[in-house]
Design an enzyme around this catalytic site. Structure first.
Site, PDB file in Angstrom:
ATOM      1  N   GLY A  70       0.824  -1.222   0.000  1.00  0.00           N
ATOM      2  CA  GLY A  70       0.000   0.000   0.000  1.00  0.00           C
ATOM      3  C   GLY A  70       0.845   1.254   0.000  1.00  0.00           C
ATOM      4  CG  ASN A  72      -1.197   3.421  -3.913  1.00  0.00           C
ATOM      5  OD1 ASN A  72      -1.176   2.387  -3.254  1.00  0.00           O
ATOM      6  ND2 ASN A  72      -2.306   4.064  -4.161  1.00  0.00           N
ATOM      7  CE1 TYR A 228      -8.006  -0.180   9.943  1.00  0.00           C
ATOM      8  CE2 TYR A 228      -8.272   0.446  12.241  1.00  0.00           C
ATOM      9  CZ  TYR A 228      -7.571   0.523  11.058  1.00  0.00           C
ATOM     10  OH  TYR A 228      -6.432   1.293  10.980  1.00  0.00           O
TER      11      TYR A 228
HETATM   12  N1  LIG Z   1      -4.915   7.110   9.043  1.00  0.00           N
HETATM   13  C1  LIG Z   1      -5.028   6.799  10.341  1.00  0.00           C
HETATM   14  O1  LIG Z   1      -5.530   7.574  11.156  1.00  0.00           O
HETATM   15  C2  LIG Z   1      -4.513   5.483  10.842  1.00  0.00           C
HETATM   16  C3  LIG Z   1      -4.643   5.203  12.212  1.00  0.00           C
HETATM   17  C4  LIG Z   1      -4.175   3.998  12.695  1.00  0.00           C
HETATM   18  C5  LIG Z   1      -3.592   3.085  11.828  1.00  0.00           C
HETATM   19  N2  LIG Z   1      -3.488   3.379  10.503  1.00  0.00           N
HETATM   20  C6  LIG Z   1      -2.880   2.377   9.613  1.00  0.00           C
HETATM   21  O2  LIG Z   1      -1.935   2.979   8.762  1.00  0.00           O
HETATM   22  C7  LIG Z   1      -1.815   2.198   7.564  1.00  0.00           C
HETATM   23  C8  LIG Z   1      -1.824   3.095   6.345  1.00  0.00           C
HETATM   24  O3  LIG Z   1      -3.094   3.680   6.210  1.00  0.00           O
HETATM   25  P1  LIG Z   1      -3.310   5.137   5.580  1.00  0.00           P
HETATM   26  O4  LIG Z   1      -3.924   5.955   6.648  1.00  0.00           O
HETATM   27  O5  LIG Z   1      -2.088   5.609   4.909  1.00  0.00           O
HETATM   28  O6  LIG Z   1      -4.484   4.813   4.524  1.00  0.00           O
HETATM   29  P2  LIG Z   1      -4.542   4.910   2.932  1.00  0.00           P
HETATM   30  O7  LIG Z   1      -4.037   6.211   2.464  1.00  0.00           O
HETATM   31  O8  LIG Z   1      -5.933   4.522   2.574  1.00  0.00           O
HETATM   32  O9  LIG Z   1      -3.531   3.767   2.466  1.00  0.00           O
HETATM   33  C9  LIG Z   1      -3.910   2.426   2.471  1.00  0.00           C
HETATM   34  C10 LIG Z   1      -3.153   1.704   1.381  1.00  0.00           C
HETATM   35  O10 LIG Z   1      -3.582   0.341   1.389  1.00  0.00           O
HETATM   36  C11 LIG Z   1      -3.856  -0.016   0.049  1.00  0.00           C
HETATM   37  N3  LIG Z   1      -4.844  -1.078  -0.104  1.00  0.00           N
HETATM   38  C12 LIG Z   1      -6.151  -1.053   0.225  1.00  0.00           C
HETATM   39  N4  LIG Z   1      -6.735  -2.179  -0.160  1.00  0.00           N
HETATM   40  C13 LIG Z   1      -5.793  -2.949  -0.774  1.00  0.00           C
HETATM   41  C14 LIG Z   1      -5.807  -4.214  -1.386  1.00  0.00           C
HETATM   42  N5  LIG Z   1      -6.906  -4.940  -1.506  1.00  0.00           N
HETATM   43  N6  LIG Z   1      -4.648  -4.684  -1.888  1.00  0.00           N
HETATM   44  C15 LIG Z   1      -3.517  -3.958  -1.805  1.00  0.00           C
HETATM   45  N7  LIG Z   1      -3.444  -2.744  -1.250  1.00  0.00           N
HETATM   46  C16 LIG Z   1      -4.584  -2.235  -0.725  1.00  0.00           C
HETATM   47  C17 LIG Z   1      -4.406   1.250  -0.581  1.00  0.00           C
HETATM   48  O11 LIG Z   1      -4.356   1.125  -1.980  1.00  0.00           O
HETATM   49  P3  LIG Z   1      -5.410   1.924  -2.923  1.00  0.00           P
HETATM   50  O12 LIG Z   1      -4.878   3.323  -3.017  1.00  0.00           O
HETATM   51  O13 LIG Z   1      -5.385   1.192  -4.206  1.00  0.00           O
HETATM   52  O14 LIG Z   1      -6.726   1.853  -2.229  1.00  0.00           O
HETATM   53  C18 LIG Z   1      -3.438   2.271  -0.015  1.00  0.00           C
HETATM   54  O15 LIG Z   1      -2.265   2.296  -0.751  1.00  0.00           O
HETATM   55  C19 LIG Z   1      -2.960   1.197   7.611  1.00  0.00           C
HETATM   56  O16 LIG Z   1      -2.453  -0.051   8.062  1.00  0.00           O
HETATM   57  C20 LIG Z   1      -3.891   1.748   8.654  1.00  0.00           C
HETATM   58  O17 LIG Z   1      -4.651   0.760   9.291  1.00  0.00           O
HETATM   59  C21 LIG Z   1      -3.936   4.557   9.982  1.00  0.00           C
END
Ligand SMILES: NC(=O)c1ccc[n+]([C@@H]2O[C@H](COP(=O)([O-])OP(=O)(O)OC[C@H]3O[C@@H](n4cnc5c(N)ncnc54)[C@H](OP(=O)(O)O)[C@@H]3O)[C@@H](O)[C@H]2O)c1
Length: 375
Positions: A70, A72, A228
């Site tokens: 992930g 990108n 989740y």
């Molecule tokens: N943001 C927060 O507040 C927060 C808090 C706690 C933990 N986290 C954790 O931080 C991590 C990164 O999240 P983020 O906030 O950066 O979210 P994000 O911007 O939505 O990034 C998630 C990534 O996962 C990819 N992904 C989703 N479904 C997929 C699939 N089926 N196969 C392969 N890749 C897939 C997405 O690809 P696409 O672009 O193609 O969808 C994107 O690149 C996650 O593990 C999340 O649980 C985030």
């Protein structure tokens, strides 16, 4: 008489003014103190933390290779950008080739980034991706299991598992175990976790015998938050299991909570979440600060020789009671193995027909990609 009376009015007014001014001043001071107390509390909780560039300062990452799922978007992209700017080769395992190529081209040292197509919601895609990585990469020094979804309506993947569970946990479990033998002897694995793992409650009987329905929720028991939370709890148990398996091997594994309500695309699946994350933006970490904890776990020399630790704000932190139970880690591992084995066995015949040959990502310019993507 009248003169005397009028002479007194200014005094009266002055007295009133003085009282008014002094109470206003007192209120002003109180308000100022309140603001600075609130400010320092925010300081302490979230707003100020190191950025990803600060935690990697002075660390030599040249000749290292890091795989990020992930990569990108959001935190994953921030990590890829930072590592490549420090001469680290980054393998971006992404679902969407177009979005991934745009992200790659936005990085300073884009020649150090290599794309792999990976859809975690499909075990065939996970296998294909790991086969390509195994074919092309002799050694991987760091793996950051970052990809996740949140806020989806209930859906099943093509492997008949609840989507959040498969994407956030099981798919990445399979990817890592497939490429395990090319991990460097001192490799680090970081599982991007979440404080929300604390909200899972399973009764004692369920803890003794975890079942498929507990982790891959059926529709009637499904809420997106619950799914989740469970996926993140499973990630922490995976960390325990891996560090047991790798004891005395030099390899280590950590879980990292990046921060809460970090405004990324994670919340895009449901507008109330989008609204909530947007309104929390002034009080939460920036994406660069959120990426700091996982990158700290992946790169910091301070963690040499350590493993099996959950980090938050770049500091060690206790996990929930349920996440500490090592017996449960083994049971969840056994359950995961069974779920994967059943699915891989049942898909073997179909694979020959359904899996397309691996296609390398074309190096297309950004304008073409945007046009294709929006089309
Ligand atoms: N943001 C927060 O507040 C927060 C808090 C706690 C933990 N986290 C954790 O931080 C991590 C990164 O999240 P983020 O906030 O950066 O979210 P994000 O911007 O939505 O990034 C998630 C990534 O996962 C990819 N992904 C989703 N479904 C997929 C699939 N089926 N196969 C392969 N890749 C897939 C997405 O690809 P696409 O672009 O193609 O969808 C994107 O690149 C996650 O593990 C999340 O649980 C985030």
């Amino acid at each position: 008489m009248l003169r005397l009376y009028f002479n007194r009015i200014p005094h009266k007014l002055n007295r009133v003014n003085n009282v008014f001014l002094s109470t206003t001043a007192k209120k002003g001071i109180l308000f100022k103190n309140y603001l600075s107390a609130v400010g320092s509390r925010f300081d302490f909780i979230t707003i100020h933390g190191p950025t990803v560039d600060e935690v990697t300062k002075d660390i030599d990452l040249s000749n290292k290779t890091c795989l990020i799922t992930g990569a990108n978007s959001g935190i994953g992209f921030e990590m890829a950008k930072c590592l490549s700017s420090r001469e680290c080769s980054v393998l971006m395992a992404c679902r969407n080739p177009y979005a991934a190529n745009i992200a790659k081209n936005a990085c300073e040292n884009s020649h150090l980034l290599k794309l792999y197509e990976l859809n975690l919601a499909s075990l065939r895609s996970v296998k294909k991706c790991s086969d390509e990585i195994l074919k092309e990469q002799p050694k991987i020094d760091m793996v950051i299991l970052n990809a996740a979804v949140f806020g989806l309506p209930w859906t099943l993947t093509e492997d008949s598992l609840e989507t959040t569970f498969q994407v956030n946990y099981l798919g990445q479990y399979v990817l890592l175990t497939n490429i395990e033998h090319i991990l460097a002897p001192d490799a680090r694995v970081v599982i991007v976790s979440s404080e929300s793992h604390r909200h899972v409650s399973w009764d004692f009987n369920h803890q003794l015998t975890p079942t498929e329905a507990m982790v891959s929720l059926p529709e009637q028991e499904y809420t997106s938050i619950r799914a989740y939370n469970i996926s993140k709890l499973c990630g922490i148990h995976f960390m325990h299991y891996l560090s047991y398996r790798w004891v005395n091997s030099g390899k280590s594994v950590f879980c990292a909570h990046p921060g809460s309500f970090v405004k990324t695309r994670l919340c895009r699946n449901w507008w109330p979440y989008e609204l909530l994350y947007t309104s929390m933006k002034p009080f939460s970490k920036s994406i660069s600060q959120a990426a700091a904890t996982p990158i700290f776990c992946a790169t910091s020399p301070e963690l040499q020789g350590l493993s099996d630790i959950y980090f938050k704000d770049c500091k060690r932190c206790e996990v929930s009671d349920l996440a500490q139970d090592l017996h449960l880690s083994f049971r969840i591992y056994d359950l995961t193995k069974t779920l994967v084995r059943d699915r891989v066995a049942s898909s073997t015949d179909a694979d020959a027909v359904r899996v397309k040959p691996a296609v390398a990502f074309p190096d297309v310019d950004e304008a073409t990609l945007v046009a294709n993507y929006s089309g």
